[in-house]
Design an enzyme around this catalytic site. Sequence first.
Site, mmCIF file in Angstrom:
data_model
loop_
_atom_site.group_PDB
_atom_site.id
_atom_site.type_symbol
_atom_site.label_atom_id
_atom_site.label_comp_id
_atom_site.label_asym_id
_atom_site.label_seq_id
_atom_site.Cartn_x
_atom_site.Cartn_y
_atom_site.Cartn_z
ATOM 1 N N LYS A 1 0.842 -1.182 0.000
ATOM 2 C CA LYS A 1 0.000 0.000 0.000
ATOM 3 C C LYS A 1 0.888 1.247 0.000
ATOM 4 C CE LYS A 1 -3.212 -2.646 2.740
ATOM 5 N NZ LYS A 1 -4.180 -2.911 1.698
ATOM 6 N N GLY B 1 -10.538 0.103 6.826
ATOM 7 C CA GLY B 1 -9.312 0.461 6.129
ATOM 8 C C GLY B 1 -8.446 -0.760 5.892
ATOM 9 N N CYS B 2 -7.154 -0.568 5.877
ATOM 10 C CA CYS B 2 -6.220 -1.669 5.639
ATOM 11 C C CYS B 2 -6.434 -2.803 6.628
ATOM 12 C CB CYS B 2 -4.788 -1.152 5.755
ATOM 13 S SG CYS B 2 -3.542 -2.448 5.666
ATOM 14 N N PHE B 3 -6.586 -4.018 6.120
ATOM 15 C CA PHE B 3 -6.857 -5.125 7.040
ATOM 16 C C PHE B 3 -5.648 -5.540 7.864
ATOM 17 C CE2 PHE B 3 -7.037 -8.086 2.999
ATOM 18 C CZ PHE B 3 -5.738 -7.780 2.678
ATOM 19 N N TRP B 4 -4.450 -5.099 7.482
ATOM 20 C CA TRP B 4 -3.285 -5.423 8.308
ATOM 21 C C TRP B 4 -3.448 -4.873 9.723
ATOM 22 C CZ3 TRP B 4 0.848 -3.327 4.367
ATOM 23 C CH2 TRP B 4 0.923 -4.192 3.257
#
Length: 225
Positions: free
Chosen positions: A5, A52-55
């Site tokens: 990203k 948002g970002c799944f991390w």
Amino acid sequence: MMQFKPVLAAAALGLSACALPGAAHAEEVFDAPVAARRANESGLQTAIFAGGCFWGIEGIFSHTRGVTSAVAGYHGGSAGTATYSRVSSGTTNHAEAVRVTYDPSVIRYDQLLQILFSVGADPTLHNRQGPDRGPQYRAAIVPTTAHQRAVAQAYVAQMGRSGVWDRPMAVEVERYREFYEAEAYHQDFMQKNPGHRYIVRWDAPKVDALQAKFPQFYRARFRTG
């Protein structure tokens, strides 16, 4: 090839990963509407959240007591488009999401929501979180039971009335479709890549905030999916 990203300047979005708008008081606000529903779950339960970002969302819940599994994946679109390269286009209806399995005798569903919107995601942002933009990064609650839907709807309504945030709620309570697990390299990404620049800048501060704001639920050991 693994896709990463983009890292954008926080100033460009007016948002700090470790200081969500309203988050300083969010954890103090939300109890009354769900009080009558707290005892309605027993046995391990499954919840799906997008923020948002799944991390980062996976990382937060992997450090949360009572969570037995946190798995990164995609929700909202079809099986044929449930790949990182397709979802990243923003045209699949999928959101990057996390499937959380939890023990309600340790942590309730409303407390998971409390954590999500205190340290994980800003519920007022439309189709973006942190440095990431697009519908795949929308904030969403995906109930898997009627109980969860009732709690989620009451919770979002209460957030909107609270006055904690300057903007109206953008988070949606979405209908459950199929959840598709993300590629293996996305699973436990924070644990496997603690020095990754995105993790250091955007996601590690969220776990620090979890420990600071919710010490009763913080677990130092990473619980893998």
